[in-house]
Design an enzyme around this catalytic site. Structure first.
Site, PDB file in Angstrom:
ATOM      1  N   THR A   5       5.032  10.795  -3.180  1.00  0.00           N
ATOM      2  CA  THR A   5       6.135  10.118  -4.137  1.00  0.00           C
ATOM      3  C   THR A   5       5.999   9.876  -5.714  1.00  0.00           C
ATOM      4  OG1 THR A   5       4.598   8.576  -4.477  1.00  0.00           O
ATOM      5  CG2 THR A   5       5.501   8.522  -1.910  1.00  0.00           C
ATOM      6  N   LYS A  52      -9.947   1.412  -2.796  1.00  0.00           N
ATOM      7  CA  LYS A  52      -9.580   1.921  -0.759  1.00  0.00           C
ATOM      8  C   LYS A  52     -10.081   1.826   0.285  1.00  0.00           C
ATOM      9  CE  LYS A  52      -5.204   2.667  -2.375  1.00  0.00           C
ATOM     10  NZ  LYS A  52      -3.772   1.192  -1.651  1.00  0.00           N
ATOM     11  N   TYR A  64     -10.556   5.208  -7.806  1.00  0.00           N
ATOM     12  CA  TYR A  64      -9.347   4.912  -6.631  1.00  0.00           C
ATOM     13  C   TYR A  64     -10.222   4.188  -5.282  1.00  0.00           C
ATOM     14  CZ  TYR A  64      -5.670   5.309  -3.939  1.00  0.00           C
ATOM     15  OH  TYR A  64      -3.832   5.432  -3.205  1.00  0.00           O
ATOM     16  N   ASN A  71       1.362  -3.170   0.470  1.00  0.00           N
ATOM     17  CA  ASN A  71       1.630  -1.437  -0.740  1.00  0.00           C
ATOM     18  C   ASN A  71       1.131  -1.475  -1.455  1.00  0.00           C
ATOM     19  OD1 ASN A  71       3.291   0.752  -0.215  1.00  0.00           O
ATOM     20  ND2 ASN A  71       4.135  -0.374  -1.331  1.00  0.00           N
ATOM     21  N   ASP A 131       3.744  -9.883  -9.480  1.00  0.00           N
ATOM     22  CA  ASP A 131       3.271  -9.134  -9.048  1.00  0.00           C
ATOM     23  C   ASP A 131       1.820  -9.370  -8.473  1.00  0.00           C
ATOM     24  OD1 ASP A 131       0.732  -8.144 -10.448  1.00  0.00           O
ATOM     25  OD2 ASP A 131       1.040  -8.840 -12.200  1.00  0.00           O
TER      26      ASP A 131
END
Ligand SMILES: NC(=O)c1ccc[n+]([C@@H]2O[C@H](COP(=O)([O-])OP(=O)(O)OC[C@H]3O[C@@H](n4cnc5c(N)ncnc54)[C@H](O)[C@@H]3O)[C@@H](O)[C@H]2O)c1
Length: 264
Positions: A197, A164, A160, A94, A67
């Site tokens: 994905t 990022k 988010y 990633n 984790d």
């Protein structure tokens, strides 16, 4: 798996979130280029499967459950990677999640969970891997997976965006710190656009069933992306391979955008 080559022969790579999507594609692509790949994920079932696929294809791989939000687990996996493969040259930070939700509706718990995985996880990876990488004969390359959402805002993804965008500038700061210390470690970020994905099946926290949401990357790409199509995980893995290899030896603190023109 792509055509094998030997660009990364003798190098070791650690790929977090390697059980699925972009991480799995990176693990396979780096292994096909000759790297020994230590892949980690919270999902041990799929992670073991990816490692087995690499081994069956003639590559070198080992999976360990991990984790990325847990510092003690980073210490353990870095030690395991070193004892199993004898060092560490490449880190692909990633592992990540995306929560689609206007920030006004978002719980503090969801905000913190996303920050912990997407940003704390990258910090911990850098903190524990770079000290090993800096002493390797071939030096090191850190590749942090950010997003187009780390370059520009997106409605429903502001939290988010924060993670990022943080990864993007953290990357540059660490590149400068490595340079100032005279360490042979390059640090770059990758900014994928809309990539097909499993992340899109998990993006809406209000939907109980995975795979039952309205975010179809192919449909979204038809209108949003200049090329009209979504990217594939291998498109990102090919960019990661470039940043991992000596072909990018004059790049550090850079942003590699792979988005079909989405952010133009
Ligand atoms: N798919 C896209 O369109 C897209 C676009 C831009 C950026 N990204 C970024 O690419 C990265 C990979 O995403 P993906 O699309 O392959 O998603 P994915 O859901 O297919 O894979 C993410 C992996 O991370 C793992 N993970 C989640 N939490 C973890 C934790 N706490 N510790 C360790 N592993 C954990 C998951 O188990 C999963 O295997 C993420 O950082 C994501 O934000 C994806």
């Amino acid at each position: 798996m792509s055509t094998p080559d030997n660009r990364l022969q003798g190098r070791t790579a650690l790929v977090s979130g390697g059980a699925s999507g972009i991480g799995a594609a990176c693990a396979k692509r780096l292994a096909a280029a000759g790297a020994a790949v230590f892949l980690t994920d919270v999902d041990s079932l799929q992670g073991e499967q990816v490692a087995a696929e690499i081994t069956e294809a003639g590559g070198l791989a080992k999976f360990s459950q991990h984790d990325v939000t847990d510092e003690a687990q980073w210490e353990r996996v870095v030690a395991e990677c070193q004892s199993h493969f004898g060092g560490l040259n490449i880190l692909v930070n990633n592992a990540g999640i995306a929560i689609m939700c206007d920030v006004f509706e978002m719980s503090l718990e969801d905000w913190q969970r996303q920050q912990a995985i997407n940003l704390d996880g990258v910090f911990l990876g850098v903190k524990h891997c770079v000290p090993v990488m800096k002493d390797m004969a071939d030096g090191g390359s850190v590749i942090n997976i950010s997003s187009v959402a780390g370059l520009q805002g997106a409605p429903g993804l502001s939290a988010y965006n924060a993670t990022k965008g943080g990864v993007r500038l953290f990357t540059k700061g660490v590149a400068l710190e490595c340079g100032r210390n005279g360490w042979p470690v390059r640090v770059n970020s990758v900014h994928p656009g809309i990539i097909a994905t499993p992340i899109w099946d998990k993006i809406d926290p209000t939907l109980a069933t995975e795979g039952a949401n309205n975010y179809d990357p192919d449909e979204m790409s038809e209108t949003a992306v200049p090329t009209g199509v979504s990217g594939q995980a291998i498109d990102i893995a090919n960019g990661v391979l470039f940043l991992a290899s000596d072909e990018s030896s004059y790049m550090t603190g850079s942003e590699l955008v792979i988005d079909g023109g989405l952010s133009c």
